[in-house]
Design an enzyme around this catalytic site. Structure first.
Site, short mmCIF file in Angstrom:
data_model
loop_
_atom_site.label_atom_id
_atom_site.label_comp_id
_atom_site.label_asym_id
_atom_site.label_seq_id
_atom_site.Cartn_x
_atom_site.Cartn_y
_atom_site.Cartn_z
N ALA A 9 0.85 -1.20 0.00
CA ALA A 9 0.00 0.00 0.00
C ALA A 9 0.88 1.24 0.00
O ALA A 9 1.79 1.35 0.82
CB ALA A 9 -0.93 0.01 1.21
N CYS A 10 0.59 2.15 -0.92
CA CYS A 10 1.29 3.44 -0.96
C CYS A 10 0.27 4.56 -0.74
O CYS A 10 -0.94 4.32 -0.83
CB CYS A 10 2.02 3.62 -2.29
SG CYS A 10 0.93 3.75 -3.72
N PRO A 11 0.70 5.77 -0.44
CA PRO A 11 -0.24 6.85 -0.13
C PRO A 11 -1.27 7.13 -1.22
O PRO A 11 -2.44 7.35 -0.92
CB PRO A 11 0.68 8.06 0.09
CG PRO A 11 1.96 7.46 0.56
CD PRO A 11 2.10 6.18 -0.20
N GLY A 13 -1.96 4.98 -3.81
CA GLY A 13 -2.63 3.73 -4.16
C GLY A 13 -2.82 3.53 -5.64
O GLY A 13 -3.73 2.83 -6.08
N THR A 17 1.88 0.67 -5.21
CA THR A 17 1.20 -0.45 -4.55
C THR A 17 1.30 -1.71 -5.41
O THR A 17 1.64 -2.80 -4.92
CB THR A 17 -0.28 -0.10 -4.30
OG1 THR A 17 -0.35 0.98 -3.38
CG2 THR A 17 -1.04 -1.29 -3.74
#
Length: 461
Positions: A9-11, A13, A17
């Protein structure tokens, strides 16, 4: 073969991700390792890990830059890195995961694992509601305790027109009541919507919750706003399809705009006023409860807290009490927390007064259960109930029902929704402290005596 799980998960998304997920899958394939990767992107959770998979996994790799509900991995081997590291060197992460030794689980970890598993098993409406409640709780806890601390200077010391006025008390009231409690309903609604629709549901949920708070619809209005926002956003997400080059606009622009507009208009013109009337009636009824009705309500709430020890019935009673804190109704919260402390405490006492009816392991577990009990972790009773449900569950339900009824009868109040025995030492956090303590002690004794009578000796079983 060792099975590895992963979450990415990345900020935003959108890109990293899925790049991290692909890198981990490729590295695992090269090493002939079984892996499943849960992705938490802009469109929501995909390939979600199940409780069974988590229980069977050797290790979990968290390649994340945002929160991913890590409580569900309690008691497991966990490697946590940023998404960039997974993209850069997925092979090293897979190697590290494989080489980790299996963890031995003690009593506390066993209880935490049960809680995490229950959380992961939640589905449908209950899952979404609990997601909102769990994210709301830190605000309610912090706000309630800070408000209680302000009362050290006097019950009305926050009021500039009162002779006891103190600027520190006013500052504390502004922090606790004016800010933390003001965010309670918006956060509840926002994270219900987030649970349903992912990131696109957050904006309409927060706005719908804020409108519910402004209108006076309270926590009930917030719950309705959250579900409305979530399902509106989910419907838009599922049915709005744009060419690939414009697909990124759907979760970050189109869905938040239209869902927020729809939810806002419905809350103002359709939903808000009727729900406010219901909340006003409920608050009035609870505020003016007769002694007999108060005892009955406490009896029911207490029994619900012990019935499934942290399950849906328990959480229903707890959510009801927490929601009323925003309406300045504090007696149900007192009854609920006292009744939730009673089951582990009663079982611990039972191991002391009837030791021959428990194994050595259970007697040792009783010591740990006492700590969980005073900390208001009802799940501490689960291992005992699982081993002997037909004797233990009726006993703990009866003890908690007695505690809840006594707490309501004595008019005890509680401004913080958690903390167990530790909040009793904060001035003005608990109303009628002496009799509240008596309620907990009596319920603990009732539970212990019933368990001691109902259980048979271990050597007879």
């Amino acid at each position: 073969m060792k099975k590895i799980l992963a979450v990415t998960a990345c900020p935003t998304g959108i890109a990293h991700t899925y790049m991290a997920a692909e890198a981990l899958q490729e590295a695992a394939k090269q090493k002939n390792v079984e892996i499943k990767v849960e992705t938490r992107g802009a469109v929501g959770v995909e390939n979600e890990l199940t409780p069974e998979e988590i229980r069977e996994a050797h290790a979990i790799i968290l390649a994340v830059d945002v929160d991913v509900n890590e409580e569900r991995f309690k008691g497991k081997n966990v490697i946590k890195v940023g998404v960039a590291e997974a993209i850069k060197d997925a092979n090293a992460l897979i190697e590290q995961a494989i080489s980790m030794k299996a963890k031995a689980v003690d009593y506390h970890e066993q209880v935490e694992a049960i809680k995490a598993e229950r959380s992961a098993e939640r589905t449908g409406v209950y899952k979404h509601l609990m997601n909102g409640v769990s994210n709301m709780l830190p605000l309610v806890v912090a706000g309630g305790l800070i408000i209680a601390i302000s009362f050290i200077f006097g019950i009305k010391a926050f009021d500039p027109n009162d002779p006891s006025y103190n600027p520190i008390a006013k500052a504390l009231m502004d922090i606790g009541g004016g800010s933390a409690f003001a965010l309670m309903v918006p956060v509840l609604a926002g994270y219900i919507a987030f649970s349903i629709a992912g990131k696109p549901g957050l904006a309409p949920g927060l706005v719908g919750g804020m409108l519910a708070s402004k209108i006076g619809a309270g926590f009930l209005g917030g719950i309705i706003a959250g579900f409305l926002a979530g399902y509106v956003a989910k419907w838009l997400r599922d049915y709005i399809k744009l060419p690939r080059n414009f697909a990124g606009l759907v979760p970050i622009l189109i869905i938040p705009f239209f869902s927020t507009l729809i939810v806002g208009l419905l809350m103002i013109f359709v939903i808000g006023t009727p729900v406010k009337s219901i909340m006003d009636a409920l608050t009035g009824w609870l505020t003016n409860l007769s002694s007999a009705n108060a005892v009955i309500l406490g009896l029911i709430l207490g029994a619900m807290m012990a019935f499934d020890m942290g399950g849906p019935v328990n959480k229903t009673a707890y959510t009801f009490a927490v929601g009323l804190l925003g309406s300045n109704v504090f007696a149900p919260m007192a009854a609920v927390m006292a009744a939730g402390m009673t089951p582990p405490l009663g079982l611990w006492l039972a191991t002391l007064i009837a030791p021959k009816k428990f194994t050595n392991e259970e007697r040792e577990a009783g010591k740990a259960a006492s700590i969980l009990g005073i900390s208001f972790i009802t799940e501490g009773a689960i291992p005992f109930a699982a081993a002997d449900p037909f004797r233990v569950i009726p006993a703990i339900v009866a003890g908690s029902a007695v505690t809840g009824a006594l707490s309501m009868y004595f008019g005890a109040t509680l401004r913080a929704p958690h903390g167990g025995i530790f909040v009793l030492f904060i001035p003005n956090a608990v109303g009628n402290l002496l009799m509240y303590t008596v309620s907990i002690i009596v319920g603990t004794i009732v539970t212990a005596l019933l368990v001691s009578v109902l259980k048979t000796r271990k050597n007879e079983q």
